[in-house]
Write a protein that holds these residues in place. Structure first.
Motif, PDB file in Angstrom:
ATOM      1  N   THR A  19       2.368 -21.061   7.984  1.00  0.00           N
ATOM      2  CA  THR A  19       1.673 -20.101   8.841  1.00  0.00           C
ATOM      3  C   THR A  19       2.666 -19.283   9.652  1.00  0.00           C
ATOM      4  OG1 THR A  19       1.473 -21.658  10.698  1.00  0.00           O
ATOM      5  CG2 THR A  19      -0.318 -21.634   9.086  1.00  0.00           C
ATOM      6  N   LEU A  20       2.202 -18.122  10.094  1.00  0.00           N
ATOM      7  CA  LEU A  20       2.934 -17.309  11.058  1.00  0.00           C
ATOM      8  C   LEU A  20       2.281 -17.523  12.421  1.00  0.00           C
ATOM      9  CD1 LEU A  20       3.376 -13.935   9.125  1.00  0.00           C
ATOM     10  CD2 LEU A  20       5.087 -15.732   9.467  1.00  0.00           C
ATOM     11  N   VAL A  21       3.080 -17.825  13.403  1.00  0.00           N
ATOM     12  CA  VAL A  21       2.585 -18.050  14.756  1.00  0.00           C
ATOM     13  C   VAL A  21       2.940 -16.834  15.602  1.00  0.00           C
ATOM     14  CG1 VAL A  21       2.646 -19.519  16.793  1.00  0.00           C
ATOM     15  CG2 VAL A  21       2.868 -20.533  14.513  1.00  0.00           C
ATOM     16  N   VAL A  22       1.931 -16.122  16.064  1.00  0.00           N
ATOM     17  CA  VAL A  22       2.130 -14.940  16.896  1.00  0.00           C
ATOM     18  C   VAL A  22       1.958 -15.356  18.357  1.00  0.00           C
ATOM     19  CG1 VAL A  22       1.431 -12.570  17.362  1.00  0.00           C
ATOM     20  CG2 VAL A  22       1.174 -13.519  15.048  1.00  0.00           C
ATOM     21  N   GLN A  23       3.041 -15.295  19.119  1.00  0.00           N
ATOM     22  CA  GLN A  23       3.019 -15.674  20.527  1.00  0.00           C
ATOM     23  C   GLN A  23       2.945 -14.410  21.377  1.00  0.00           C
ATOM     24  OE1 GLN A  23       6.680 -17.940  20.567  1.00  0.00           O
ATOM     25  NE2 GLN A  23       5.586 -19.874  20.348  1.00  0.00           N
ATOM     26  N   ILE A  24       1.847 -14.251  22.098  1.00  0.00           N
ATOM     27  CA  ILE A  24       1.590 -13.050  22.894  1.00  0.00           C
ATOM     28  C   ILE A  24       1.738 -13.406  24.373  1.00  0.00           C
ATOM     29  CG2 ILE A  24      -0.076 -11.237  23.414  1.00  0.00           C
ATOM     30  CD1 ILE A  24      -1.389 -11.903  20.710  1.00  0.00           C
ATOM     31  N   PRO A  25       2.636 -12.758  25.102  1.00  0.00           N
ATOM     32  CA  PRO A  25       2.854 -13.103  26.505  1.00  0.00           C
ATOM     33  C   PRO A  25       1.697 -12.669  27.384  1.00  0.00           C
ATOM     34  CG  PRO A  25       4.126 -11.161  25.927  1.00  0.00           C
ATOM     35  CD  PRO A  25       3.511 -11.657  24.644  1.00  0.00           C
ATOM     36  N   ALA A  26       1.669 -13.205  28.593  1.00  0.00           N
ATOM     37  CA  ALA A  26       0.633 -12.829  29.552  1.00  0.00           C
ATOM     38  C   ALA A  26       0.847 -11.391  30.024  1.00  0.00           C
ATOM     39  CB  ALA A  26       0.664 -13.779  30.746  1.00  0.00           C
ATOM     40  N   ASP A  27      -0.244 -10.740  30.397  1.00  0.00           N
ATOM     41  CA  ASP A  27      -0.193  -9.371  30.887  1.00  0.00           C
ATOM     42  C   ASP A  27      -1.036  -9.297  32.147  1.00  0.00           C
ATOM     43  OD1 ASP A  27      -0.424  -6.643  31.389  1.00  0.00           O
ATOM     44  OD2 ASP A  27      -0.390  -6.123  29.268  1.00  0.00           O
ATOM     45  N   ALA A  42       0.432 -17.023   3.442  1.00  0.00           N
ATOM     46  CA  ALA A  42       0.153 -16.623   2.060  1.00  0.00           C
ATOM     47  C   ALA A  42      -0.769 -15.408   1.974  1.00  0.00           C
ATOM     48  CB  ALA A  42      -0.459 -17.792   1.293  1.00  0.00           C
ATOM     49  N   LYS A  43      -1.553 -15.138   3.020  1.00  0.00           N
ATOM     50  CA  LYS A  43      -2.497 -14.034   2.981  1.00  0.00           C
ATOM     51  C   LYS A  43      -1.893 -12.706   3.432  1.00  0.00           C
ATOM     52  CE  LYS A  43      -6.761 -16.683   3.613  1.00  0.00           C
ATOM     53  NZ  LYS A  43      -8.000 -16.821   4.409  1.00  0.00           N
ATOM     54  N   VAL A  44      -0.674 -12.733   3.951  1.00  0.00           N
ATOM     55  CA  VAL A  44      -0.068 -11.521   4.509  1.00  0.00           C
ATOM     56  C   VAL A  44       0.777 -10.825   3.451  1.00  0.00           C
ATOM     57  CG1 VAL A  44       1.461 -10.599   6.292  1.00  0.00           C
ATOM     58  CG2 VAL A  44      -0.042 -12.537   6.813  1.00  0.00           C
ATOM     59  N   ASP A  45       0.453  -9.563   3.165  1.00  0.00           N
ATOM     60  CA  ASP A  45       1.278  -8.793   2.232  1.00  0.00           C
ATOM     61  C   ASP A  45       1.955  -7.609   2.908  1.00  0.00           C
ATOM     62  OD1 ASP A  45      -0.889  -7.178   2.607  1.00  0.00           O
ATOM     63  OD2 ASP A  45      -1.289  -6.827   0.500  1.00  0.00           O
ATOM     64  N   GLN A  46       1.690  -7.420   4.201  1.00  0.00           N
ATOM     65  CA  GLN A  46       2.367  -6.381   4.965  1.00  0.00           C
ATOM     66  C   GLN A  46       2.252  -6.688   6.454  1.00  0.00           C
ATOM     67  OE1 GLN A  46       0.651  -2.356   5.252  1.00  0.00           O
ATOM     68  NE2 GLN A  46       2.662  -1.510   4.766  1.00  0.00           N
ATOM     69  N   VAL A  47       3.307  -6.336   7.192  1.00  0.00           N
ATOM     70  CA  VAL A  47       3.300  -6.463   8.648  1.00  0.00           C
ATOM     71  C   VAL A  47       3.661  -5.105   9.229  1.00  0.00           C
ATOM     72  CG1 VAL A  47       4.300  -7.592  10.669  1.00  0.00           C
ATOM     73  CG2 VAL A  47       3.976  -8.894   8.555  1.00  0.00           C
ATOM     74  N   VAL A  48       2.853  -4.623  10.170  1.00  0.00           N
ATOM     75  CA  VAL A  48       3.129  -3.364  10.857  1.00  0.00           C
ATOM     76  C   VAL A  48       3.444  -3.683  12.314  1.00  0.00           C
ATOM     77  CG1 VAL A  48       2.251  -1.089  11.489  1.00  0.00           C
ATOM     78  CG2 VAL A  48       1.592  -2.107   9.300  1.00  0.00           C
ATOM     79  N   VAL A  49       4.658  -3.358  12.732  1.00  0.00           N
ATOM     80  CA  VAL A  49       5.134  -3.695  14.071  1.00  0.00           C
ATOM     81  C   VAL A  49       5.086  -2.452  14.945  1.00  0.00           C
ATOM     82  CG1 VAL A  49       7.041  -4.637  15.407  1.00  0.00           C
ATOM     83  CG2 VAL A  49       6.676  -5.415  13.058  1.00  0.00           C
ATOM     84  N   LEU A  61      12.329 -13.709   6.441  1.00  0.00           N
ATOM     85  CA  LEU A  61      12.718 -14.184   5.119  1.00  0.00           C
ATOM     86  C   LEU A  61      11.515 -14.708   4.342  1.00  0.00           C
ATOM     87  CD1 LEU A  61      16.098 -15.986   5.948  1.00  0.00           C
ATOM     88  CD2 LEU A  61      15.750 -13.736   4.891  1.00  0.00           C
ATOM     89  N   ALA A  62      10.614 -15.407   5.023  1.00  0.00           N
ATOM     90  CA  ALA A  62       9.424 -15.933   4.350  1.00  0.00           C
ATOM     91  C   ALA A  62       8.536 -14.797   3.855  1.00  0.00           C
ATOM     92  CB  ALA A  62       8.646 -16.841   5.303  1.00  0.00           C
ATOM     93  N   LEU A  63       8.412 -13.734   4.651  1.00  0.00           N
ATOM     94  CA  LEU A  63       7.611 -12.584   4.245  1.00  0.00           C
ATOM     95  C   LEU A  63       8.230 -11.873   3.048  1.00  0.00           C
ATOM     96  CD1 LEU A  63       6.732 -11.246   7.795  1.00  0.00           C
ATOM     97  CD2 LEU A  63       5.070 -12.018   6.096  1.00  0.00           C
ATOM     98  N   LEU A  64       9.548 -11.679   3.095  1.00  0.00           N
ATOM     99  CA  LEU A  64      10.221 -11.003   1.989  1.00  0.00           C
ATOM    100  C   LEU A  64      10.159 -11.830   0.715  1.00  0.00           C
ATOM    101  CD1 LEU A  64      13.375  -9.644   3.854  1.00  0.00           C
ATOM    102  CD2 LEU A  64      11.409  -8.332   3.055  1.00  0.00           C
TER     103      LEU A  64
END
Length: 219
Positions: A19-27, A42-49, A61-64
């Motif tokens: 899995t990818l763990v997305v850590q979002i800070p407090a705002d 496994a379900k991710v075929d693109q990431v837009v930053v 590396l895992a995404l590539l």
């Protein structure tokens, strides 16, 4: 497959197993607490930053490795660059793809099969969901899509026809096929919201970035 949009400022994406763990800070300004979102790798075929979000090296590396690409944009969505995986070196496959691409009749035959399959799957999903709902709007959409599927399957390239991108869409078999695909998608998504349960609502498709939870799931 899914496109993962990173729109929160200073978010960090790490790899944890599969899995990818997305850590979002407090705002404090937005009164949002620190939170963590887990996404199946496994379900991710693109990431837009967007902006200053960060992906760790193991995550990159895992995404590539699974042939996903990473697109970097400013916080306002202006494209900056893209990180892409290694391109296949199968020269014979590339040559064959180019040959088919330049054969207009063959290209239309392949596209016709793809579009007909997509429309057929959309109709099947609507009919299956409507077994319990019994909504006339869904039944009407399924019937319309069935008609479009039949039209797509019957399309043939006329003798002497060549592809001209400058000509009106309806002047070519390719253009008609594109129109049928678009009309099928319109009919499908007009009733898609009726299939949802609970508090989920769907108004229309939107992206870059998606503006509601349903669209985010389907991207």
């Amino acid at each position: 497959m899914t496109t993962l949009y990173l729109t929160e400022a200073r978010a960090v994406v790490r790899k944890d197993g599969d899995t990818l763990v997305v850590q979002i800070p407090a705002d404090a300004q937005r009164q949002m607490e620190k939170r963590t979102v887990r996404v199946p790798l496994a379900k991710v075929d693109q990431v837009v930053v967007y902006g200053d979000s960060t992906l760790t090296t193991p995550a990159l590396l895992a995404l590539l490795e699974q042939h996903a690409d990473i697109c970097y944009c400013t916080s306002h969505g202006q494209f900056r660059g893209r990180l892409t995986p290694e391109v296949s070196k199968n020269a014979l496959l590339r040559i064959r793809q180019h040959v088919v691409h330049h054969d207009y009749r063959r290209r239309v035959e392949l596209a016709r099969a793809f579009v007909a399959g997509k429309l057929s799957n959309q109709r099947t999903l609507l009919l299956r969901s409507n077994r319990k709902l019994e909504r006339p709007e869904i039944a009407a959409a399924a019937a319309a899509i069935q008609e479009m599927t039949m039209q797509a399957r019957e399309l043939t390239v006329q003798e002497g026809e060549v592809f001209n991108p400058a000509a009106p869409q309806t002047a070519s078999t390719w253009g008609v096929l594109q129109g049928l695909e678009g009309a099928g998608a319109s009919a499908y998504f007009q009733v898609f919201g009726l299939l949802l349960r609970g508090d989920l609502q769907f108004q229309s498709r939107n992206r870059r970035p998606p503006r509601d939870p349903v669209t985010q799931t389907r991207q």
